[in-house]
Design a protein around this motif. Structure first.
Motif, PDB file in Angstrom:
ATOM      1  N   GLU A   1      75.538  42.198  26.469  1.00  0.00           N
ATOM      2  CA  GLU A   1      75.485  41.182  27.529  1.00  0.00           C
ATOM      3  C   GLU A   1      76.558  42.253  28.859  1.00  0.00           C
ATOM      4  OE1 GLU A   1      78.059  36.978  29.595  1.00  0.00           O
ATOM      5  OE2 GLU A   1      78.691  38.261  27.430  1.00  0.00           O
TER       6      GLU A   1
ATOM      7  N   SER B   1      73.766  44.309  29.645  1.00  0.00           N
ATOM      8  CA  SER B   1      72.372  42.704  31.144  1.00  0.00           C
ATOM      9  C   SER B   1      73.105  42.926  31.935  1.00  0.00           C
ATOM     10  CB  SER B   1      71.643  41.641  30.700  1.00  0.00           C
ATOM     11  OG  SER B   1      73.726  40.953  29.665  1.00  0.00           O
ATOM     12  N   THR B   2      74.666  42.206  31.594  1.00  0.00           N
ATOM     13  CA  THR B   2      75.341  42.534  33.669  1.00  0.00           C
ATOM     14  C   THR B   2      75.747  43.225  34.092  1.00  0.00           C
ATOM     15  OG1 THR B   2      76.759  40.211  32.231  1.00  0.00           O
ATOM     16  CG2 THR B   2      77.514  41.383  34.347  1.00  0.00           C
TER      17      THR B   2
ATOM     18  N   PHE C   1      82.417  39.481  26.243  1.00  0.00           N
ATOM     19  CA  PHE C   1      81.525  40.222  26.170  1.00  0.00           C
ATOM     20  C   PHE C   1      80.854  40.570  25.324  1.00  0.00           C
ATOM     21  CE2 PHE C   1      82.602  40.832  30.295  1.00  0.00           C
ATOM     22  CZ  PHE C   1      81.636  40.753  31.135  1.00  0.00           C
TER      23      PHE C   1
ATOM     24  N   ARG D   1      82.934  39.503  37.845  1.00  0.00           N
ATOM     25  CA  ARG D   1      81.375  38.856  38.206  1.00  0.00           C
ATOM     26  C   ARG D   1      81.084  37.892  37.887  1.00  0.00           C
ATOM     27  NH1 ARG D   1      79.310  43.098  41.383  1.00  0.00           N
ATOM     28  NH2 ARG D   1      80.699  44.195  41.809  1.00  0.00           N
ATOM     29  N   LYS D   2      81.663  37.663  36.826  1.00  0.00           N
ATOM     30  CA  LYS D   2      80.933  36.139  36.067  1.00  0.00           C
ATOM     31  C   LYS D   2      81.328  34.715  36.800  1.00  0.00           C
ATOM     32  CE  LYS D   2      78.946  38.005  32.759  1.00  0.00           C
ATOM     33  NZ  LYS D   2      77.881  37.567  32.704  1.00  0.00           N
TER      34      LYS D   2
ATOM     35  N   LEU E   1      83.313  43.960  35.343  1.00  0.00           N
ATOM     36  CA  LEU E   1      82.271  42.914  34.860  1.00  0.00           C
ATOM     37  C   LEU E   1      82.813  41.118  34.812  1.00  0.00           C
ATOM     38  CD1 LEU E   1      80.192  45.183  32.280  1.00  0.00           C
ATOM     39  CD2 LEU E   1      79.874  44.818  34.677  1.00  0.00           C
TER      40      LEU E   1
ATOM     41  N   ASN F   1      72.261  43.565  35.779  1.00  0.00           N
ATOM     42  CA  ASN F   1      72.260  43.160  37.359  1.00  0.00           C
ATOM     43  C   ASN F   1      72.927  43.453  38.001  1.00  0.00           C
ATOM     44  OD1 ASN F   1      70.134  41.408  35.545  1.00  0.00           O
ATOM     45  ND2 ASN F   1      71.874  39.974  34.604  1.00  0.00           N
TER      46      ASN F   1
ATOM     47  N   ASN G   1      79.764  31.288  30.665  1.00  0.00           N
ATOM     48  CA  ASN G   1      79.095  31.223  31.941  1.00  0.00           C
ATOM     49  C   ASN G   1      78.794  29.746  33.279  1.00  0.00           C
ATOM     50  OD1 ASN G   1      79.093  34.373  32.124  1.00  0.00           O
ATOM     51  ND2 ASN G   1      76.323  33.829  30.642  1.00  0.00           N
TER      52      ASN G   1
END
Length: 148
Positions: A43, A46-47, A39, A65-66, A62, A50, A10
């Motif tokens: 995570e 939560s991702t 992940f 998008r990090k 996903l 979010n 991240n």
């Protein structure tokens, strides 16, 4: 064709540093870099929350998008290097997931960032990098923390 796996954390600066080393050292015109994010189940949840994604989210989406993945992709795209994004789900240690991903994406090499940790910190908290270096069946390029 040559394939490289770049697991991105991240932390955007770390991911950029590793991508810069890939750009500087890989001269192969027929190169594809698979930028991934590992992940755990929490995570993924939560991702997804979010990003307001309902239902079962696609981990590749996903991962794209990090922030670290995005930073690495920008550096590689600027150098006209072909890229793919892979989300990697794991239970247990992330090192095992990274080693498995090397095989599943048919990577020839693996590039990883090394953050500075004391010997006591490594003993207490383990070291994903250390485990990957021991277990990987391909060369591992370690980008040191002072490469920033």
């Amino acid at each position: 064709m040559s394939r490289v796996l770049l697991p991105a954390s991240n932390h955007s600066k770390w991911a950029e540093s590793v991508a810069d080393v890939v750009v500087d050292t890989e001269a192969d015109e027929d190169l594809t870099v698979v930028v991934s994010h590992v992940f755990d189940a929490d995570e993924v949840t939560s991702t997804s929350e979010n990003l307001d994604i309902e239902g079962r989210a696609d981990v590749d989406e996903l991962a794209s998008r990090k922030s670290g993945v995005g930073a690495a992709l920008r550096r590689l795209d600027d150098a006209d290097i072909d890229t793919e994004v892979r989300g990697i789900e794991h239970e247990g240690e992330p090192a095992e997931a990274i080693v498995d991903a090397v095989e599943s994406v048919d990577a020839d090499r693996l590039y990883m960032y090394s953050r500075k940790r004391s010997p006591a910190g490594k003993a207490l908290f383990g070291s994903t990098l250390q485990e990957v270096v021991i277990e990987a069946r391909v060369p591992v390029v370690v980008v040191p923390s002072n490469a920033l």
